[in-house]
Scaffold this active site. Structure first.
Site, short mmCIF file in Angstrom:
data_model
loop_
_atom_site.label_atom_id
_atom_site.label_comp_id
_atom_site.label_asym_id
_atom_site.label_seq_id
_atom_site.Cartn_x
_atom_site.Cartn_y
_atom_site.Cartn_z
N CYS A 54 76.46 -32.49 6.62
CA CYS A 54 75.39 -31.92 5.92
C CYS A 54 74.32 -31.59 6.54
O CYS A 54 73.29 -30.62 6.32
CB CYS A 54 74.95 -33.14 4.86
SG CYS A 54 76.14 -33.77 3.70
N HIS A 112 73.93 -29.01 -3.89
CA HIS A 112 74.09 -29.22 -2.60
C HIS A 112 75.16 -28.41 -1.98
O HIS A 112 76.16 -29.17 -2.06
CB HIS A 112 74.10 -30.58 -2.41
CG HIS A 112 74.28 -31.26 -0.93
ND1 HIS A 112 73.91 -30.52 0.21
CD2 HIS A 112 74.81 -32.31 -0.60
CE1 HIS A 112 74.21 -31.15 1.23
NE2 HIS A 112 74.82 -32.36 1.03
#
Ligand SMILES: [Zn+2]
Lengths: 129, 382
Positions: free
Chosen positions: B80, B325
């Site tokens: 991430c 995301h």
């Protein structure tokens, strides 16, 4: 007769009805599961295999309601703290009552985890003790 | 070390686009960033691109969409924090004086990735991944500890999601522009108890891009350059399933590094964009970032201070929860959002008088290392 294979070598044996095998740093005494190739705490390289306690306490858990790599829902997973100071991530045996709670006593069981290509995959789980 | 500015920012549409390639999404974001600072493609001297799944010369494939080619291009993967890593890569090149103008890209096509429709597992050889560990199961176990130790309730976790979805309604680029009540979030489908569907960020395809340059170049293009005060990236220690899974040692360390490098105090931060992949996580990150005292994250949330209009707005973009995301895009996208606020161009969600902003990313699972294997913070100021 279906073949059974273990999920990964060296994680457990079948003595005393099945127990987890970790290792212990000869210099500082820290215990690891899965085994560490050297001590992550003091970087000592003298580590020896030890059998871990069969019982521990549930640190946290969750019930999966969506598929993971091998499990169809519902399935339970959790973190169990063993007296040696090791925290183990493992599938939990989901009982009808489904009464997990943080701090409860758990015991290790060695049994089938899932089936794959016609083989039984054997590994460890914890269940309420 | 030279000062570095961000002069161009761009984002593609965020959503589910199984028929669009990563190159096309990335190209859209880069074109927007070039248009934002009105520089021609030929001015870009170096490119870093982050992508997590199916990466194979992503930088080159994206750049060819917009006329950028024949220069140094580097592809990175860092879970991430991939986008943050790409941004930091460009920052280092310019700070070190190697180049004057560079491009950071983060892009992900989640709907065409091998994990589409599954809970995100660790790397495929990872033992615990095979045993049922996924990102949501880890955060669900963290949530149970928050309930046990701090008296958090599922309604608190839902409150984070209510807040960020409200923010998303004010962001035209958000994947979800819909208000939800605490009850609706609690009653959505259970994923890993006590984490429900609306407490998890969605799977998103999308890209973000940022153009960085040295101050000489920045002053030629704008009278209000946004400066990068701190760029930090750190990986996790051997603290697997650490003593207290509610704290992030790497997240705390990287925050201290960032504040020190920027020479600012946590009190000086006007807004924060952070990794809220799971609603309960945001509460813990307030503490790592020292937006409140340790263990006081719940109080900060319940006080309303982290809403738009509050003392320290957190995720005014809608966050990963509402904006979406696309893994590697988020690290660049959070920086773009901070830049917008510092310029005073964030529209309805503008943080009043924003002068210093912080963008954080945390993520990745590796058996044997603390969860949150990468942590990155950038602090920017006008
Ligand atoms: Zn040792």
């Amino acid at each position: 007769m279906v073949d059974a294979v273990i999920v990964r070598e060296g994680l457990f044996d079948d003595a005393e009805g099945g127990r987890l095998l970790g290792n212990k740093c000869a210099s500082c005494g820290k215990v690891y599961f899965p085994k560490a190739s050297f001590c992550f705490s003091c970087f000592g390289t003298n580590v020896e295999e030890v059998a871990l306690s069969k019982r521990g306490k549930l640190y946290s858990y969750t019930i999966g309601r969506m598929p993971s790599t091998h499990f169809q829902p519902p399935y339970a997973v959790g973190l169990v703290d063993l007296p040696e100071g090791v925290r183990v991530f493992a599938p939990l045996k989901l009982t009808e009552a489904d009464t997990f709670r943080i701090g409860m006593d758990m015991a290790v069981v060695i049994e089938e985890l899932w089936q794959e290509d016609g083989k039984l995959i054997i590994g460890y789980k914890f269940k309420p003790a | 070390m030279r000062e570095v500015a961000v002069i161009g920012i761009g984002q593609s549409v965020f959503g589910k686009f199984p028929n669009r390639s990563a190159a096309s999404l990335g190209g859209e974001a880069v074109a927007a960033a070039l248009a934002d600072c009105r520089i021609p493609p030929k001015d870009i001297q170096v490119t870093y691109a982050a992508r997590n799944y199916d990466t194979n010369c992503t930088a080159q494939a994206v750049c060819k969409e917009v006329g950028i080619r024949a220069l140094e291009m580097i592809n990175v993967e860092n879970a991430c924090a991939g986008g943050s890593t790409a941004f930091r890569g460009v920052w280092k090149e310019i700070a070190d004086g190697r180049y004057d103008v560079g491009l950071a890209i983060g892009v992900e096509s989640m709907t065409t990735s091998p994990i589409a429709g599954k809970l995100i597992p660790p790397e495929k050889d990872d033992l615990d991944g095979h045993l049922g560990m996924t990102m949501p199961s880890v955060f669900a176990m963290v949530a149970r500890r928050q309930m046990e130790e701090y008296g958090a309730t599922p309604a608190d976790f839902a409150l984070v999601s209510v807040k960020n979805h409200h923010h998303g309604c004010l962001n035209p680029q958000a994947q979800y522009k819909k208000e939800f009540s605490v009850e609706e979030i609690l009653n959505s489908r259970m994923i890993c108890d006590p984490i429900t569907l609306l407490m998890c960020c969605p799977n998103t395809d999308g890209a973000a891009a940022a153009i960085l340059c040295c101050m000489d170049v920045a002053r030629r293009h704008t009278t209000k350059p946004v400066k990068v005060l701190a760029s930090t990236l750190l990986s996790g220690d051997y603290e697997y399933l650490q003593e207290d899974i509610c704290v992030s040692p790497v997240g705390t360390k990287v925050a201290k590094m960032a504040y020190e490098m920027a020479g600012v105090d946590p009190k000086d931060i006007d807004l924060v964009e952070m990794h809220d992949a799971f609603a309960n996580e945001e509460i813990l990150r307030y503490e790592d970032l020292m937006l409140c005292e340790p263990t006081k994250g719940l109080e900060l949330l319940r006080s309303g201070a982290t809403k738009i209009g509050g003392r320290i707005p957190v995720n005014p973009s809608g966050g990963l929860l509402a904006l979406g995301h696309p893994l590697s895009a988020s690290g660049v996208r959070t920086i773009c959002e901070v830049v917008l606020h510092l310029r005073g161009e964030a529209g309805e969600r503008q943080t009043p008088k924003a002068t210093v902003g912080l963008a954080q990313m945390l993520g990745g699972l590796v058996t044997g290392l603390e969860h949150g294997v990468n942590a990155s913070i950038h602090i920017l100021a006008r």
